[in-house]
Design an enzyme around this catalytic site. Sequence first.
Site, mmCIF file in Angstrom:
data_model
loop_
_atom_site.group_PDB
_atom_site.id
_atom_site.type_symbol
_atom_site.label_atom_id
_atom_site.label_comp_id
_atom_site.label_asym_id
_atom_site.label_seq_id
_atom_site.Cartn_x
_atom_site.Cartn_y
_atom_site.Cartn_z
ATOM 1 N N ASN A 9 107.073 163.409 39.760
ATOM 2 C CA ASN A 9 107.532 164.666 39.020
ATOM 3 C C ASN A 9 106.997 165.478 39.754
ATOM 4 O O ASN A 9 105.746 165.993 39.451
ATOM 5 C CB ASN A 9 107.447 164.813 37.885
ATOM 6 C CG ASN A 9 107.956 165.972 37.192
ATOM 7 O OD1 ASN A 9 108.474 166.660 37.582
ATOM 8 N ND2 ASN A 9 107.438 166.032 35.833
ATOM 9 N N TRP A 10 107.349 166.609 40.818
ATOM 10 C CA TRP A 10 106.617 167.288 41.473
ATOM 11 C C TRP A 10 106.604 168.713 40.925
ATOM 12 O O TRP A 10 105.987 169.489 41.475
ATOM 13 C CB TRP A 10 107.388 167.556 42.875
ATOM 14 C CG TRP A 10 107.280 166.473 43.842
ATOM 15 C CD1 TRP A 10 106.882 165.069 43.628
ATOM 16 C CD2 TRP A 10 107.879 166.266 45.191
ATOM 17 N NE1 TRP A 10 106.856 164.241 44.669
ATOM 18 C CE2 TRP A 10 107.675 165.075 45.512
ATOM 19 C CE3 TRP A 10 108.692 167.081 46.082
ATOM 20 C CZ2 TRP A 10 108.122 164.762 46.773
ATOM 21 C CZ3 TRP A 10 109.043 166.780 47.096
ATOM 22 C CH2 TRP A 10 108.724 165.590 47.637
ATOM 23 N N LYS A 11 107.266 168.851 39.726
ATOM 24 C CA LYS A 11 107.363 170.028 38.971
ATOM 25 C C LYS A 11 107.631 171.091 39.865
ATOM 26 O O LYS A 11 108.282 170.989 40.827
ATOM 27 C CB LYS A 11 105.854 170.300 38.190
ATOM 28 C CG LYS A 11 105.668 168.980 37.344
ATOM 29 C CD LYS A 11 104.313 169.252 36.426
ATOM 30 C CE LYS A 11 104.173 167.920 35.829
ATOM 31 N NZ LYS A 11 103.186 167.931 34.700
ATOM 32 N N HIS A 95 111.386 167.043 29.362
ATOM 33 C CA HIS A 95 110.174 166.974 29.793
ATOM 34 C C HIS A 95 109.275 168.046 28.708
ATOM 35 O O HIS A 95 110.150 169.253 28.249
ATOM 36 C CB HIS A 95 109.836 167.503 31.009
ATOM 37 C CG HIS A 95 108.383 167.417 31.567
ATOM 38 N ND1 HIS A 95 107.333 168.102 31.338
ATOM 39 C CD2 HIS A 95 107.882 166.175 32.209
ATOM 40 C CE1 HIS A 95 106.333 167.842 31.978
ATOM 41 N NE2 HIS A 95 106.471 166.637 32.289
ATOM 42 N N GLU A 97 107.169 170.234 29.092
ATOM 43 C CA GLU A 97 107.199 171.708 29.814
ATOM 44 C C GLU A 97 108.493 172.293 29.446
ATOM 45 O O GLU A 97 108.440 173.614 29.252
ATOM 46 C CB GLU A 97 106.574 171.497 31.078
ATOM 47 C CG GLU A 97 105.244 171.115 31.393
ATOM 48 C CD GLU A 97 104.881 170.739 32.532
ATOM 49 O OE1 GLU A 97 105.604 170.335 33.523
ATOM 50 O OE2 GLU A 97 103.579 169.829 32.832
ATOM 51 N N GLU A 167 105.269 160.508 27.367
ATOM 52 C CA GLU A 167 104.517 161.210 27.754
ATOM 53 C C GLU A 167 103.487 162.214 26.593
ATOM 54 O O GLU A 167 104.081 163.106 26.169
ATOM 55 C CB GLU A 167 105.003 162.432 28.760
ATOM 56 C CG GLU A 167 105.400 161.449 29.803
ATOM 57 C CD GLU A 167 105.590 162.587 30.863
ATOM 58 O OE1 GLU A 167 105.283 162.359 32.093
ATOM 59 O OE2 GLU A 167 106.254 163.813 30.823
ATOM 60 N N GLY A 173 98.633 166.886 32.752
ATOM 61 C CA GLY A 173 97.802 167.836 33.555
ATOM 62 C C GLY A 173 96.330 167.982 33.124
ATOM 63 O O GLY A 173 95.718 168.996 33.595
ATOM 64 N N SER A 213 98.412 162.354 33.183
ATOM 65 C CA SER A 213 97.418 162.089 33.978
ATOM 66 C C SER A 213 97.212 160.401 34.494
ATOM 67 O O SER A 213 96.116 159.979 34.814
ATOM 68 C CB SER A 213 96.014 162.360 33.337
ATOM 69 O OG SER A 213 96.153 163.635 33.026
ATOM 70 N N GLY A 234 102.823 163.134 37.673
ATOM 71 C CA GLY A 234 102.778 164.723 38.082
ATOM 72 C C GLY A 234 101.634 164.860 39.228
ATOM 73 O O GLY A 234 102.129 164.604 40.380
ATOM 74 N N GLY A 235 100.583 165.208 38.904
ATOM 75 C CA GLY A 235 99.510 165.839 39.837
ATOM 76 C C GLY A 235 99.555 164.769 41.015
ATOM 77 O O GLY A 235 99.459 165.256 42.595
HETATM 78 P P1 PGA Z 1 100.270 164.686 35.282
HETATM 79 O O1 PGA Z 1 101.765 165.004 34.914
HETATM 80 O O2 PGA Z 1 100.404 163.283 35.944
HETATM 81 O O3 PGA Z 1 100.009 165.687 36.073
HETATM 82 O O4 PGA Z 1 99.427 164.692 33.904
HETATM 83 C C1 PGA Z 1 102.824 164.095 34.315
HETATM 84 C C2 PGA Z 1 104.257 164.605 33.994
HETATM 85 O O5 PGA Z 1 104.091 165.799 33.274
HETATM 86 O O6 PGA Z 1 105.113 163.962 34.106
#
Ligand code: PGA
Length: 251
Positions: A9-11, A95, A97, A167, A173, A213, A234-235
């Site tokens: 997930n590149w956000k 998600h 966010e 999640e 994050g 994470s 994500g990251g």
């Molecule tokens: P993260 O994000 O791996 O940076 O914690 C995961 C996500 O929000 O899907």
Amino acid sequence: MRKLFIAGNWKMNKTISEAVELVNSLKREVVDIESVDIVVCPVFTALSEVADLVIDSNIGLGAQNVYWEEVGAFTGEVSPKMLKDAGCKYVIIGHSERRKYFGETNETVLKKIKAVQSAGLSPIVCVGETLDEREQKKTIEVIEKQLKDGLKEIKDDNLEDIIIAYEPVWAIGTGKTATPEQAEEIHKFIRGWIKENYSSDISEEIRIIYGGSVKSSNAKDLMSQPDIDGALVGGASLESQLFVELIKNSL
Ligand code: PGA
């Protein structure tokens, strides 16, 4: 046997040229990996360029959001049909966010799941509790409500096609991962809930992935848990080398 599913997930990261560079490198590195469904979810503006690169490869394409109407006066929104047209196979829905910053609710999650499935796309549906909810021992209650309301009216045949991502919001994050045992406890609960509300067969087939994470150093421990079938990353999906290591360490 459920096939591992690992999605990046590149956000809100990467211009088109940066996305192209990342995918080109990823493609070379994972060309021989057949035992994992690998997916990347770039921003809308990069979807169609990335689609051209991953066509006929072992990398699938997903979007990070969608609107439930097919067409019309909805400024700023993108429909399932348009995502399909751009080459997507998957869409992330609900998600945390989006729930936190953009007012996504279990009700809009349900509308989006239905719309996405009628367009022939597979939803990656996110659920998870906040730190506050966990501390108040409300994790199961929160997840159960997200499942009950978000999947209300979704029939057996349609559920098979869904990927559920657990999640925990406090792990996204933040560098704080749920321990494999903490994550497994919730994945097991989700699978049990599906067994109870759908069927034993569906609960055995559906993929439940973990996000929060995930990195190469913890991927193996998480994914060797019996009910964890992959990761939403994500990251660690923003650099080809990191994502490739994570995928290889999950095997
Ligand atoms: P993260 O994000 O791996 O940076 O914690 C995961 C996500 O929000 O899907």
